[in-house]
Design an enzyme around this catalytic site. Structure first.
Site, PDB file in Angstrom:
ATOM      1  N   LYS A  68       0.860  -1.187   0.000  1.00 42.40           N
ATOM      2  CA  LYS A  68       0.000   0.000   0.000  1.00 42.40           C
ATOM      3  C   LYS A  68       0.894   1.235   0.000  1.00 42.40           C
ATOM      4  O   LYS A  68       1.663   1.474   0.935  1.00 42.40           O
ATOM      5  CB  LYS A  68      -0.917   0.025   1.227  1.00 42.40           C
ATOM      6  CG  LYS A  68      -1.818   1.261   1.263  1.00 42.40           C
ATOM      7  CD  LYS A  68      -2.605   1.360   2.553  1.00 42.40           C
ATOM      8  CE  LYS A  68      -3.689   0.315   2.609  1.00 42.40           C
ATOM      9  NZ  LYS A  68      -4.569   0.535   3.800  1.00 42.40           N
ATOM     10  N   ASP A 166     -14.091   1.242  10.186  1.00 38.65           N
ATOM     11  CA  ASP A 166     -14.494   1.251   8.776  1.00 38.65           C
ATOM     12  C   ASP A 166     -14.722  -0.173   8.263  1.00 38.65           C
ATOM     13  O   ASP A 166     -14.190  -0.571   7.227  1.00 38.65           O
ATOM     14  CB  ASP A 166     -13.427   1.955   7.926  1.00 38.65           C
ATOM     15  CG  ASP A 166     -13.952   2.390   6.557  1.00 38.65           C
ATOM     16  OD1 ASP A 166     -15.195   2.487   6.397  1.00 38.65           O
ATOM     17  OD2 ASP A 166     -13.138   2.634   5.653  1.00 38.65           O
TER      18      ASP A 166
END
Length: 336
Positions: A68, A166
């Site tokens: 990432k 989330d």
């Protein structure tokens, strides 16, 4: 020099470079040039989000990785610290493993184990293609149980309670055997055991946000419970909870309204993804639907803990019929 700086940085934020006894070591510090080489100059993109993009790579020992690469904005720095501090030391089958990271100048990268089956949303919502197999009910039930176990671990078994903030299908990754792993801890909040609530400026994803978060109140792990309930309903139906943004007859388009309405009417089988062609365990569907509807109660105190939901899903604890949440009840008045 990089490792010295890493040690100082982690000590400052009360992090440790060593994992627990089960991990056999800690997370690794990578040089940026190493990750450029591993990803072939970031040539194969796996996905992306609000904080950056994810690329596939291979380490020298042939380990497949997902890298990432965070944006250079300040928010990316916050996400970087949140992910390293929350997931860096976790070793759990249902939590994605952080292998290492890179912090050079303004470059912030996180190196995770690669999940060959991608994210849950790709299997639930992107159907009707020649190469895409529909998740069968047994796999969906095991995914449900795995997510519950992962969240229970985060909330109740870590040294500090970790609130993910989330939970959604996009943040549930699937390994080669479709074992689910909770990922993307960029919004995660760490709560000391002496504190029951925490204020945060972060917000999750519309459609999975608990009412108390939308009202600006301090949050608890129960916001993850609410999001988990919303995800369960999507696992049952194989579609997004909201099929559209139109205001006209919105209640009929909002699946949670239909779910609790059908549950009370004894008709949960009509809620199941039609692509399964009736091949599912009705008792398990009803159990998952009850769990989901308890999780999305308006009042956070009415929602169960994730530990309780694990026991219910495992069949070790009974669960009563959930009441209709007040907010959904307002929609149900218009339901036909």
């Amino acid at each position: 020099m990089l490792m010295v700086l890493l040690l100082i940085w982690m000590k400052k934020f009360k992090w440790c470079v060593h994992g627990n006894h089960d991990s056999g070591g800690g997370i690794m510090a990578f040089r940026f040039t190493d990750l450029v080489r591993a990803t072939k100059n970031f040539s194969e993109k796996l996905g992306g989000g609000g904080f950056g993009s994810v690329y596939k790579g291979v380490l020298n020992d042939s380990t497949s990785i997902a890298v990432k690469r965070l944006d250079r904005a300040c928010q990316g720095e916050k996400q970087f610290r949140a992910e390293v501090s929350s997931v860096g030391l976790i070793q759990h089958i249902n939590i994605v493993k952080l292998i290492g990271f890179c912090s050079e100048g303004d470059k912030r990268l996180l190196v995770y184990e690669h999940m060959p089956n991608g994210s849950l949303d790709g299997h639930l919502f992107k159907k009707s293609n020649a190469n895409g197999d529909i998740l069968n009910w047994n796999t969906r039930f095991q995914i449900t149980l795995g997510i519950a176990r992962g969240l229970s671990y985060l909330h109740q078994s870590c040294r500090q309670c970790i609130i993910h903030c989330d939970i959604k299908p996009e943040n549930i990754l699937l390994d080669a055997s479709f074992v689910p792993k909770i990922a993307d801890f960029g919004l995660a909040a760490l709560v000391g055991r002496d504190f029951s609530r925490i204020l945060t400026t972060f917000r999750g994803t519309v459609g999975y946000l608990a009412p108390e978060w939308l009202s600006g109140n301090a949050i608890t792990p129960k916001i993850d419970v609410y999001s988990f309930g919303m995800v369960l309903l999507e696992i049952i139906s194989g579609t997004r909870n909201s099929s559209g943004n139109t205001r006209n007859n919105y209640s009929a388009k909002f699946f949670p309204v239909q779910a609790i309405y059908k549950l009370h009417g004894g008709d949960v089988q009509s809620l199941v993804d039609p692509n399964l062609h009736g091949d599912f365990n009705l008792e398990e569907v009803e159990r998952v639907c009850k769990v989901a509807c308890w999780c999305i109660q308006d009042n956070e105190f009415d929602r169960p803990t994730m530990g309780e939901m694990v026991r219910v899903l495992e069949g070790l604890q009974e669960i009563d019929m959930p009441p209709m949440p007040r907010q959904l009840a307002a929609m149900t008045e218009q339901y036909v």
